[in-house]
Enzyme design. Structure first.
Site, short mmCIF file in Angstrom:
data_model
loop_
_atom_site.label_atom_id
_atom_site.label_comp_id
_atom_site.label_asym_id
_atom_site.label_seq_id
_atom_site.Cartn_x
_atom_site.Cartn_y
_atom_site.Cartn_z
N CYS A 149 52.06 61.50 55.98
CA CYS A 149 52.94 60.64 56.80
C CYS A 149 54.35 61.20 56.96
CB CYS A 149 52.99 59.24 56.22
SG CYS A 149 51.35 58.47 56.14
N CYS A 187 57.58 60.06 52.80
CA CYS A 187 56.88 58.86 53.26
C CYS A 187 57.21 57.70 52.32
CB CYS A 187 55.38 59.11 53.28
SG CYS A 187 54.68 59.21 51.63
N LYS A 218 43.02 56.37 65.04
CA LYS A 218 44.39 56.32 65.55
C LYS A 218 44.68 57.48 66.50
CE LYS A 218 46.30 56.53 61.41
NZ LYS A 218 47.17 56.83 60.24
N CYS A 254 50.49 61.20 49.11
CA CYS A 254 49.05 61.54 49.18
C CYS A 254 48.86 62.52 50.33
CB CYS A 254 48.21 60.26 49.36
SG CYS A 254 48.01 59.74 51.07
N CYS A 270 52.55 51.33 49.60
CA CYS A 270 51.41 51.99 50.25
C CYS A 270 50.19 51.97 49.33
CB CYS A 270 51.76 53.43 50.60
SG CYS A 270 50.35 54.22 51.38
FE1 SRM Z 1 50.99 57.17 57.97
C1 SRM Z 1 48.38 55.47 56.71
C2 SRM Z 1 53.08 55.02 56.52
C3 SRM Z 1 53.45 58.46 59.84
C4 SRM Z 1 49.04 59.92 58.66
N1 SRM Z 1 50.75 55.50 56.85
C5 SRM Z 1 49.57 54.94 56.46
C6 SRM Z 1 49.79 53.57 55.79
C7 SRM Z 1 49.68 52.54 56.85
C8 SRM Z 1 48.83 53.26 54.61
C9 SRM Z 1 47.60 52.47 54.93
O1 SRM Z 1 46.75 52.93 55.71
O2 SRM Z 1 47.48 51.38 54.39
C10 SRM Z 1 51.22 53.80 55.29
C11 SRM Z 1 52.03 52.53 55.10
C12 SRM Z 1 52.99 52.71 53.96
C13 SRM Z 1 53.91 51.56 53.76
O3 SRM Z 1 53.89 50.95 52.68
O4 SRM Z 1 54.66 51.23 54.66
C14 SRM Z 1 51.72 54.81 56.29
N2 SRM Z 1 52.87 56.72 58.23
C15 SRM Z 1 53.60 55.85 57.48
C16 SRM Z 1 55.07 55.94 57.80
C17 SRM Z 1 55.79 54.59 57.70
C18 SRM Z 1 55.71 56.96 56.85
C19 SRM Z 1 57.21 56.96 56.78
O5 SRM Z 1 57.69 56.88 55.64
O6 SRM Z 1 57.88 57.05 57.81
C20 SRM Z 1 55.00 56.55 59.21
C21 SRM Z 1 54.89 55.52 60.28
C22 SRM Z 1 54.92 56.14 61.64
C23 SRM Z 1 54.92 55.14 62.76
O7 SRM Z 1 55.98 54.58 63.00
O8 SRM Z 1 53.88 54.96 63.39
C24 SRM Z 1 53.68 57.32 59.12
N3 SRM Z 1 51.15 58.84 59.13
C25 SRM Z 1 52.32 59.25 59.71
C26 SRM Z 1 52.22 60.63 60.10
C27 SRM Z 1 53.32 61.46 60.75
C28 SRM Z 1 53.33 61.34 62.23
O9 SRM Z 1 52.53 60.62 62.82
O10 SRM Z 1 54.16 62.01 62.85
C29 SRM Z 1 50.95 61.05 59.74
C30 SRM Z 1 50.39 62.48 59.85
C31 SRM Z 1 50.11 62.90 61.25
C32 SRM Z 1 48.71 62.54 61.63
O11 SRM Z 1 48.50 61.39 62.00
O12 SRM Z 1 47.83 63.38 61.50
C33 SRM Z 1 50.28 59.91 59.13
N4 SRM Z 1 48.99 57.59 57.76
C34 SRM Z 1 48.39 58.79 58.06
C35 SRM Z 1 47.02 58.72 57.67
C36 SRM Z 1 45.96 59.83 57.85
C37 SRM Z 1 45.33 59.77 59.20
C38 SRM Z 1 44.15 60.69 59.34
O13 SRM Z 1 44.11 61.46 60.30
O14 SRM Z 1 43.24 60.61 58.50
C39 SRM Z 1 46.81 57.45 57.09
C40 SRM Z 1 45.51 56.88 56.49
C41 SRM Z 1 44.54 56.43 57.51
O15 SRM Z 1 44.82 56.34 58.70
O16 SRM Z 1 43.43 56.16 57.08
C42 SRM Z 1 48.07 56.77 57.17
FE1 SF4 Z 2 50.95 56.31 51.94
FE2 SF4 Z 2 49.92 58.71 51.79
FE3 SF4 Z 2 51.12 57.95 54.01
FE4 SF4 Z 2 52.57 58.42 51.92
S1 SF4 Z 2 51.30 59.95 52.98
S2 SF4 Z 2 52.73 56.61 53.22
S3 SF4 Z 2 51.26 57.80 50.26
S4 SF4 Z 2 49.27 57.10 53.21
#
Ligand code: SRM
Ligand code: SF4
Length: 549
Positions: free
Chosen positions: A472, A423, A207, A468, A429
């Site tokens: 996010c 998150c 991503k 976790c 999730c």
């Molecule tokens: Fe996220 C995965 C929700 C922002 C780092 N994120 C997920 C998933 C899709 C779980 C999955 O892979 O199956 C979550 C869905 C939960 C659900 O039930 O809806 C999820 N991420 C979210 C959201 C909805 C959190 C929220 O409550 O607002 C945010 C959606 C943003 C958007 O509109 O695109 C969200 N995720 C973020 C952020 C913050 C940001 O981007 O500003 C991060 C940390 C910043 C970064 O990317 O380093 C983030 N999400 C992750 C990761 C770890 C990525 C990595 O570098 O390894 C995962 C897991 C993955 O990608 O394997 C993940």
């Molecule tokens: Fe799911 Fe972890 Fe992202 Fe929370 S931080 S939405 S538990 S992947």
């Protein structure tokens, strides 16, 4: 370690432009609510995730039933702005096809949960009619481009906001499979028109995220993105952008090779053409040098460290054909949203609504629906999971004020609550180890009396929680950060600054609620007694605790 490519790489290259067998999964596989295994990966590139209700897993397993599969759809909304008609459409779609929930995310967009497989096409088609899409909202491509909100507060904000749209369009995958699979059905698109010099057939290793901050506000946490653009404004003119590369937050419990990293500023661009070129080629550097073997180490932050910041910059400059200019000075002095009413230079009004953790509650949803029916404002999602009603004419303000009163919207919330982020975590999730958005409101309620005890109820301390270590809710840049390690247990992170320019560090591992409350009480007590003048809580804990260890 083996250098065998991650299995996801083959799924991408063999996918025929992200089509895979998605049509078959949707049209033929009536025995399951899921799509085929490879299609689970591909559907993400179209903005959809397969999920199941984890609260109901045990009950269904006991009855020997398959998981209750459903889909989450996340929209692509560069800069987070939609109009009233689009809000009405989103509202109606969430009522007709999803569970009714609307979730504002940390990246200025909105998600719908609980869609069944057969509802995917009608949902996407309804969004398409409203000129909304979910293309590239997930997957190994550039995601939703975010930009400091309140964009319309000055003419410059408008100019900068348009960069989000241009960048998002520039970096969209060329494949038309989204339309073919989800909208046009029978129409088969000509593959020759889909040649993609940016993503080729392998897309990015992982991503990719871009944010644009407009100082003095860092409401987008610009340094946590793969690319952070910081607008440099002089004499009320946009001079260009500082470019930061290699931000990213996720870690994996027990994997010491993973780490959170803030972006490193590598220079400045002073024209639109140069900025867009630099952004585009940063993606090609990541495409060509990023790790495609181990997905835990494939974000661009690891590529930047592998090449070194200087090495990365050199490679970029060789691709763009010009040298980046030296970084320009800037200062961040805020990160919170500006709740309540504000007026811009043209006399237009903006109302920022606090939406706790982006979960639009039923009474707020009804309020927003009635606001949208008036068609006198637009709707702006903030990177802090809140919602701004924007561009309201002076004559129309009273109509919204009347609705605010009628729906009892303008409630008093503590500064800590207004600066809290969580998150989604459970129940949707699949990666959640602990609760987040369902639990943080309760924890804040328990912390509020402690704040009052120390007269800190108006202190804008940031508190963030995730289920976790993926981060996010960006807990690694909070003053009080809580990262789920298991049911009811969190790693307690301290020492982040107020404006998102310093990562916090692990203070105490695997803390229960009782332990958290005792620690918070002691820390706030010390802060009240020992802080320097105007010292924020994050700076205090960094000076007194984190930097001492
Ligand atoms: Fe996220 C995965 C929700 C922002 C780092 N994120 C997920 C998933 C899709 C779980 C999955 O892979 O199956 C979550 C869905 C939960 C659900 O039930 O809806 C999820 N991420 C979210 C959201 C909805 C959190 C929220 O409550 O607002 C945010 C959606 C943003 C958007 O509109 O695109 C969200 N995720 C973020 C952020 C913050 C940001 O981007 O500003 C991060 C940390 C910043 C970064 O990317 O380093 C983030 N999400 C992750 C990761 C770890 C990525 C990595 O570098 O390894 C995962 C897991 C993955 O990608 O394997 C993940
Ligand atoms: Fe799911 Fe972890 Fe992202 Fe929370 S931080 S939405 S538990 S992947």
């Amino acid at each position: 370690m083996s250098d065998k490519l991650s299995p996801i790489e083959a799924i991408k290259t063999k996918s025929d432009g992200l089509r895979g067998t998605l049509k078959e999964s949707i049209d033929l596989d009536n025995h399951t609510g899921n799509v085929r295994p490879d299609d689970e990966t591909l559907v993400k590139f179209h903005g959809m995730y397969v999920q199941d209700d984890r609260d109901r897993r045990a009950e269904r397993a006991a009855k020997k039933l398959d998981k209750l599969y459903s889909f989450m759809i996340r929209l692509r909304i560069p800069g987070g702005v939609i109009n009233a008609e689009q809000w009405l459409a989103t509202h109606d779609i969430s009522e007709e096809f999803g569970t009714g929930t609307l979730k504002i995310t940390t990246r200025q967009t909105v998600q719908l949960h609980g869609l069944l497989k057969h509802q995917l096409r009608p949902t996407i088609q309804a969004f398409n009619t409203a000129k909304l899409d979910s293309i590239a909202a997930c997957g190994d491509v550039n995601r939703n481009v975010i930009v400091s909100s309140h964009p319309q507060l000055s003419n410059l904000h408008q100019e900068i906001y348009e960069y989000a749209d241009k960048i998002s369009t520039l970096l969209l995958p060329k494949t038309q499979s989204y339309y073919e699979v989800f909208i046009d059905g029978e129409k088969i698109y000509e593959r020759s028109s889909e040649a993609d010099p940016l993503y080729e057939d392998r897309y990015l290793p992982r991503k990719f995220k871009i944010a644009i901050a407009i100082p003095p506000s860092n409401d987008v946490d610009v340094f946590t993105n793969d690319i952070g653009l910081i607008a440099i404004i002089e004499d009320n003119k946009l001079k260009g952008f500082n470019i930061a590369v290699g931000g990213g937050l996720a870690t994996t419990h027990g994997n010491p090779n993973t780490y959170a990293r803030l972006g490193s500023i590598i220079g400045f661009t002073d024209t639109e053409e140069k900025t867009l070129k630099a952004v585009y080629e940063i993606l090609t550097v990541q495409r060509d040098f990023g790790n495609r073997v181990d997905r835990k180490l494939s974000r661009m932050k690891y590529t930047v460290d592998k090449l070194t910041v200087e090495g990365f910059k050199k490679e970029l400059e060789s691709r763009i054909g010009f040298d980046l200019l030296p970084e320009q000075p800037f200062t961040f002095t805020e990160r919170s949203d500006r709740f309540g009413w504000e007026q811009n230079h043209e006399g237009k009004w903006f109302y920022t609504l606090f939406v706790e953790h982006g979960v639009v509650k039923p009474y707020q949803k009804q309020f927003l629906y009635e606001v949208a029916q008036l068609k006198i404002s637009n709707f702006i999602f903030s990177g802090n999971q809140n919602l701004i009603l924007g561009e309201i004419a002076d004559d129309d303000k009273a109509k919204i004020e009347e609705l605010l009163v009628r729906h009892e919207i303008d409630k008093h919330d503590s500064a800590l609550r207004k600066n809290s982020m969580a998150c989604v975590a459970l129940p949707t999730c699949p990666l959640a180890l602990a609760e987040a958005q369902r639990y943080l409101p309760e924890l804040v309620t328990k912390i509020e009396p402690i704040l009052e005890k120390y007269n800190l109820q108006n202190d804008e301390i940031s508190i963030r929680m995730t289920g976790c270590p993926n981060g996010c809710g960006r807990p690694y840049v909070a003053e009080l950060g809580f990262i789920g390690t298991g049911p009811g247990q969190y790693n307690f992170m301290l020492g982040g600054d107020r404006f998102g320019e310093r990562l916090n560090k692990l203070y105490k591992e695997k803390q229960t609620e009782a332990e958290i409350l005792t620690e918070v009480d002691q820390l706030l007590g010390r802060y009240t007694k020992e802080k320097n003048e105007n010292e924020t809580f994050g700076d205090f804990t960094f000076r007194k605790i984190i930097s001492q260890n």
